[in-house]
Design a protein around this motif. Structure first.
Motif: not given
Length: 448
Positions: A55-65, A113-124
């Motif tokens: 999931p590449t955005t918050a909206a997409t991540a919402q669909q892939h729990s 990973l740290q910079p991408f984790s801070d964005l909270n965009c992808d659970v992986r």
């Protein structure tokens, strides 16, 4: 792109699991049930990558729990959504971090990973970052990452399980149970997550939830481990007949498994089938002479069969194999009392409390001994401490009512008698509340 597989080293062995999406194999199957906590955390991240894409955005991540948990969501505003990088960028960073993890460069993986984790965009990203911190030994940071992710994806089962594992590993049972508050188990939930959730719910005395998840685990991943875990939950609920019905058809399949024989012997013991339990336990000991549990339960069984001397021998053997188990000293004390050896019985109870000062059965038994010796004031003190450690212990209230009567305090005696009635009624309505009250059973508070 992420690699097709990753090799990690744990307990001196290299373990491989798939990262390739669409692979017909189950990543969980590469690992035995008793792997290290860190490796399981990394495996969880791998399962996320394999099962749910990117999931590449918050909206997409919402669909892939993860685990298809209902209600999983990502709470971001539109600005946060616009900050999320492209799918290719996320795949690239996951691939790079996976390569670092594979070569044990955990700090480099975390830095990636740290910079991408801070964005909270992808659970992986959060799962893999937590795994990198965990592998590098920075448990507080791993926990912090998972707590942040849990606040963003509260219904995500892999995040919940990973966070619960961190708490559970440090003995924070209540926090582990809280992390699993929204845990939704399905047939596709990884076996490690199901096993962990079962153990957490057992430890927090949520036995109905534990049984439900253990049943899913056994149906989805049938094995001797999942079978015995389910049997243990039934036994802890006092449902030994159902445990026996579950285990008996598998007797031939697992005839040479000491743990199977020990588990079914517990149900036989509860069903007062002492001869059968004794035979199964002797067989278990023949297969595994170093099993303290088998020796302990055999001692309990022999005591019921009035073979006290042999029971005491088994308790001493159990203590030699595992000297830090308070219940063994407690059971030895009970056996010594049948031989009228009160002084040695008290000494064994004192040893039990030296190991665990909150072990209520030992505290209760010391109170009983003191009461019988007319040391009533000391008995009251011990019995009140037993109630503090286990408020559902009926015998403690019974003995306290008797003790206060001996002291001439009729009001307190009546109050204890009234409380005993209330506790007894509550225990009758909720049998799971009496866990730990069966002082002469061989059951443990957690499965073996």
């Amino acid at each position: 792109m992420t690699p097709d597989s990753v090799m990690f080293k744990a307990q001196g062995q290299h373990v491989k699991f798939n990262l390739a999406c669409g692979s017909p194999s189950n990543p969980v199957a590469f690992l035995p049930m008793r792997r290290t906590r860190r490796l399981v955390l990394i495996l969880t991240a791998a399962v996320v990558v394999c099962q749910f894409g990117s999931p590449t955005t918050a909206a997409t991540a919402q669909q892939h729990s993860v685990g298809n948990s209902p209600g999983s969501s990502v709470k971001h505003d539109s600005k946060t959504n616009r900050r999320c990088p492209s799918q290719d960028a996320i795949e690239a960073v996951l691939g790079k971090a996976s390569t670092f993890m594979q070569s044990a460069h955990y700090q480099d993986a975390a830095t990636t990973l740290q910079p991408f984790s801070d964005l909270n965009c992808d659970v992986r990203v959060s799962l893999l970052l937590a795994a990198s911190f965990d592998e590098s030994g920075d448990i507080p940071k791993a926990k912090q990452v998972l707590q942040q992710a849990h606040s963003i994806w509260p219904m995500n089962t892999s995040i919940a399980a990973s966070l619960a594992r961190e708490f559970f590993g440090t003995g924070q049972i209540d926090q582990a149970a809280e992390a699993l508050k929204g845990f939704h188990a399905t047939a596709k939930t990884p076996a490690q997550e199901l096993q962990l959730a079962t153990l957490v719910f057992i430890s927090s005395h949520q036995l109905t939830s534990a049984q439900t998840i253990a049943e899913i685990n056994y149906k989805s991943y049938p094995s001797i481990q999942s079978l015995l875990l389910l049997a243990n939950t039934l036994q802890l609920e006092g449902r030994f007949k159902e445990a026996t019905s579950l285990l008996q058809p598998q007797r031939n399949t697992y005839a040479d498994s000491p743990q199977f024989l020990i588990t079914i012997a517990e149900s036989e013991y509860d069903a007062v089938l002492y001869d059968t339990a004794r035979d199964d336990l002797k067989h278990a000991i023949a297969l595994d002479p170093k099993s303290y549990q088998a020796h302990l339960l055999l001692g309990n069984t022999l005591l019921k069969l009035n073979d006290t001397d042999k029971a005491i021998t088994e308790y001493h053997e159990s203590i030699e194999l595992s000297p830090n188990q308070p219940r063994t000293y407690y059971q030895l004390a009970l056996a010594l009392q049948t031989k009228q050896d009160q002084d040695e019985a008290e000494a064994q109870l004192t040893k039990a409390l030296a190991i665990d000062a909150h072990y209520a059965p030992a505290r209760l038994e010391i109170g009983r001994i003191l009461l019988n010796q007319s040391h009533t004031v000391d008995a009251v003190a011990q019995l009140n401490m037993a109630i503090q450690d286990n408020p559902t212990e009926e015998q403690a209230y019974f003995l306290l009512a008797r003790a206060y009567a001996q002291l001439g305090d009729k009001d307190k005696s009546a109050a204890m008698a009234k409380r005993l009635k209330e506790i007894r009624n509550a225990n009758w309505r909720n049998p799971s509340a009496t866990i730990g009250n069966q002082s002469d059973s061989g059951q443990t508070s957690t499965p073996r």
